[in-house]
Design a protein around this motif. Structure first.
Motif, short mmCIF file in Angstrom:
data_model
loop_
_atom_site.label_atom_id
_atom_site.label_comp_id
_atom_site.label_asym_id
_atom_site.label_seq_id
_atom_site.Cartn_x
_atom_site.Cartn_y
_atom_site.Cartn_z
N TRP A 125 0.85 -1.19 0.00
CA TRP A 125 0.00 0.00 0.00
C TRP A 125 0.88 1.24 0.00
N PHE A 126 0.45 2.28 -0.73
CA PHE A 126 1.23 3.51 -0.81
C PHE A 126 0.36 4.70 -0.41
N SER A 127 0.93 5.60 0.42
CA SER A 127 0.25 6.84 0.82
C SER A 127 0.88 8.02 0.09
N GLN A 128 0.11 8.63 -0.78
CA GLN A 128 0.58 9.82 -1.50
C GLN A 128 0.80 10.97 -0.51
N GLN A 129 -0.06 11.05 0.53
CA GLN A 129 0.03 12.12 1.53
C GLN A 129 1.38 12.12 2.23
N GLU A 130 1.84 10.96 2.66
CA GLU A 130 3.07 10.86 3.45
C GLU A 130 4.27 10.35 2.64
N GLY A 131 4.00 9.81 1.46
CA GLY A 131 5.08 9.31 0.62
C GLY A 131 5.72 8.04 1.13
N TYR A 132 4.96 7.24 1.86
CA TYR A 132 5.55 5.97 2.28
C TYR A 132 4.65 4.79 2.01
N THR A 133 5.26 3.62 2.07
CA THR A 133 4.63 2.36 1.70
C THR A 133 4.52 1.47 2.93
N ASP A 137 -8.10 -1.02 -6.89
CA ASP A 137 -8.94 0.13 -6.51
C ASP A 137 -9.21 0.17 -5.01
N ASP A 138 -8.73 -0.83 -4.27
CA ASP A 138 -8.94 -0.85 -2.81
C ASP A 138 -8.24 0.33 -2.15
N LEU A 139 -8.80 0.80 -1.05
CA LEU A 139 -8.21 1.88 -0.27
C LEU A 139 -8.05 1.43 1.17
N LEU A 140 -6.89 1.71 1.74
CA LEU A 140 -6.61 1.43 3.15
C LEU A 140 -6.53 2.76 3.86
N PHE A 186 -6.98 10.17 9.56
CA PHE A 186 -6.59 8.96 8.85
C PHE A 186 -5.77 9.32 7.61
N LEU A 187 -4.78 8.49 7.32
CA LEU A 187 -4.03 8.59 6.08
C LEU A 187 -4.66 7.63 5.08
N ARG A 188 -4.65 8.00 3.83
CA ARG A 188 -5.22 7.16 2.77
C ARG A 188 -4.08 6.47 2.02
N PHE A 189 -4.22 5.16 1.86
CA PHE A 189 -3.25 4.37 1.09
C PHE A 189 -3.98 3.72 -0.08
N THR A 190 -3.33 3.69 -1.24
CA THR A 190 -3.87 2.96 -2.39
C THR A 190 -3.05 1.68 -2.53
#
Length: 166
Positions: free
Chosen positions: A49-57, A144-147, A158-162
């Protein structure tokens, strides 16, 4: 004679119940993962999973044998909880790996899916536990799932991860 037989029968039953209770308590030190395909977080969390907001996986790899490593000081906390998933978590940015293959487990805390993971402290590889609330929204396809990863408490954003890969 019948009264004596009833007393012996009663004592044998009592002894059997006490023995079963002792066996159950000695086995309670073992943690068990319950597979529930209807638990959305448990059934969909494995993968990258990757978070665009925080830039981490974050990468989740299921492996229920990790429960054997959980320190016994946490067993009392877990005795009335269901563990839905267990395995290893890796958290990394583009430049740094914060954790690599650290044990995690998924349970429910205050009605919310909650992930606990362990990291090193004072030389003990499982000396510190961290945790966060988690939710997963299932998409039309797995990519298309979101974590959503929150904090320890329900008053934190909450942080969003794709999903990168399943």
């Amino acid at each position: 004679m019948q009264n004596l037989f009833q007393k012996i029968t009663f004592l044998l039953l009592l002894f059997s119940l006490i023995s079963l209770k002792i066996l159950a308590q000695s086995d309670s030190s073992s943690l068990v993962c319950i597979t529930d395909k209807e638990n959305i977080v448990s059934s969909a969390m494995e993968g990258e999973w990757f978070s665009q907001q925080e830039g981490y996986t974050m990468i989740f790899k299921k492996d229920s044998t990790v429960l054997e490593q959980i320190p016994t000081k946490y067993h009392d906390f877990l005795k009335d909880k269901i563990i839905y998933s267990a395995g290893y978590i890796t958290i990394k940015s583009e430049t740094k790996t914060y954790t690599e293959d650290k044990p995690y487990f998924l349970t429910v805390l205050h009605g919310n899916p909650h992930i606990f993971w362990f990291r090193e402290r004072n030389g003990d590889p499982l000396g510190d536990s961290e945790s966060f609330n988690a939710f997963i929204a299932i998409g039309e396809s797995p990519l298309d799932d979101l974590l959503y990863m929150g904090g320890d408490f329900n008053n934190q954003p909450f942080l969003r991860f794709t999903r990168v890969k399943k």
